[in-house]
Design an enzyme around this catalytic site. Structure first.
Site, mmCIF file in Angstrom:
data_model
loop_
_atom_site.group_PDB
_atom_site.id
_atom_site.type_symbol
_atom_site.label_atom_id
_atom_site.label_comp_id
_atom_site.label_asym_id
_atom_site.label_seq_id
_atom_site.Cartn_x
_atom_site.Cartn_y
_atom_site.Cartn_z
ATOM 1 N N ARG A 1 -30.377 -10.886 30.121
ATOM 2 C CA ARG A 1 -30.117 -9.864 31.156
ATOM 3 C C ARG A 1 -30.020 -8.496 30.501
ATOM 4 N NH1 ARG A 1 -27.360 -10.745 36.205
ATOM 5 N NH2 ARG A 1 -27.630 -12.895 36.809
ATOM 6 N N ARG B 1 -26.939 16.419 42.467
ATOM 7 C CA ARG B 1 -27.083 15.207 41.659
ATOM 8 C C ARG B 1 -28.557 14.969 41.387
ATOM 9 N NH1 ARG B 1 -22.691 14.003 38.846
ATOM 10 N NH2 ARG B 1 -20.854 13.706 40.171
ATOM 11 N N ALA C 1 -14.843 13.943 39.520
ATOM 12 C CA ALA C 1 -14.952 12.715 38.741
ATOM 13 C C ALA C 1 -15.577 13.017 37.391
ATOM 14 C CB ALA C 1 -15.803 11.693 39.493
ATOM 15 N N GLU D 1 -10.796 16.357 34.211
ATOM 16 C CA GLU D 1 -11.907 16.528 35.151
ATOM 17 C C GLU D 1 -11.496 17.343 36.377
ATOM 18 O OE1 GLU D 1 -15.083 15.986 34.899
ATOM 19 O OE2 GLU D 1 -15.024 14.976 32.962
ATOM 20 N N SER E 1 -21.237 -0.711 40.557
ATOM 21 C CA SER E 1 -22.484 -1.471 40.660
ATOM 22 C C SER E 1 -22.484 -2.595 39.621
ATOM 23 C CB SER E 1 -23.677 -0.537 40.447
ATOM 24 O OG SER E 1 -24.884 -1.205 40.698
ATOM 25 N N PRO E 2 -21.610 -3.610 39.808
ATOM 26 C CA PRO E 2 -21.413 -4.622 38.770
ATOM 27 C C PRO E 2 -22.588 -5.562 38.526
ATOM 28 C CG PRO E 2 -20.178 -5.197 40.734
ATOM 29 C CD PRO E 2 -20.747 -3.826 40.971
ATOM 30 N N GLY E 3 -23.633 -5.457 39.303
ATOM 31 C CA GLY E 3 -24.818 -6.269 39.040
ATOM 32 C C GLY E 3 -25.576 -5.817 37.806
ATOM 33 N N GLU F 1 -19.340 -0.218 34.141
ATOM 34 C CA GLU F 1 -18.431 0.923 34.286
ATOM 35 C C GLU F 1 -17.222 0.580 35.159
ATOM 36 O OE1 GLU F 1 -18.864 5.540 35.657
ATOM 37 O OE2 GLU F 1 -19.697 4.021 36.994
ATOM 38 N N GLU G 1 -23.717 22.122 35.289
ATOM 39 C CA GLU G 1 -22.996 21.675 36.483
ATOM 40 C C GLU G 1 -23.098 22.746 37.565
ATOM 41 O OE1 GLU G 1 -19.481 18.537 35.691
ATOM 42 O OE2 GLU G 1 -19.041 20.541 34.933
#
Length: 173
Positions: free
Chosen positions: A30, A57, A69, A85, A106-108, A112, A133
């Protein structure tokens, strides 16, 4: 699961190929994004209004409305990152910084851990934006923020989760 190979080393993350053993004993390769972790801060002014940021973004090619963040620096505690931050992006300094839940966005594909906080007793000061920024502050009532979540003006997941979690489970005035 063990990292076998670094496929990409970037400034804030790396992509690795890992090997896992599945439930039936098979070995499977993976690709995973390794990230040092991040924080997101819900800044609440003494009068109950909240401070949001409107920022461009690049990854999605548009401006998003978010809570402040950022990524943890090496060896930095999440609460220190939250204070840093908040000050960098909004100029506000928090008299109190309270932890909320930790989430995985997004744990797939991404490991993080995002540490959520609520900041109170805010005092204004100068911002310290990083190069590139593009941030504008939006100060809105709680009801306006929820309406922005409801009508789709807020599309950022960490902001939606934090606002809705705090609305459902945070202290009531």
């Amino acid at each position: 699961m063990s990292d076998l190979e670094v496929l990409l080393e970037a400034r804030k993350f790396r992509v690795v190929r890992t090997q896992e053993t599945t439930r039936d004993g098979e070995q499977r390769s993976r690709e995973v994004v390794r990230h040092p972790g991040a924080v997101a801060v819900l800044p609440i002014l003494d009068d109950g209004r909240i401070v949001l940021i409107d920022t461009f973004r690049f990854a999605v090619g548009k401006r998003l409305i978010e809570i402040p963040a950022g990524t943890l620096d090496p060896g930095e505690e999440p609460i220190a990152t939250a204070h840093r931050e908040l000050a960098e992006e909004t100029g506000y300094r928090a008299g109190s910084m309270e932890p909320l839940p930790v989430i995985y966005s997004s744990p797939g594909v991404l490991d993080e851990r995002m540490y959520l906080f609520v900041a109170r007793h805010l005092t204004p000061g100068p911002t310290a934006l990083e190069a590139g920024e593009d941030i504008e502050l939006l100060t809105v009532s709680w009801e306006q923020a929820l309406e922005m979540a409801r009508d789709g003006r807020i599309q950022d997941a960490k902001t939606l989760v934090t606002l809705l979690w705090y609305d459902a489970f945070g202290p009531k005035a």
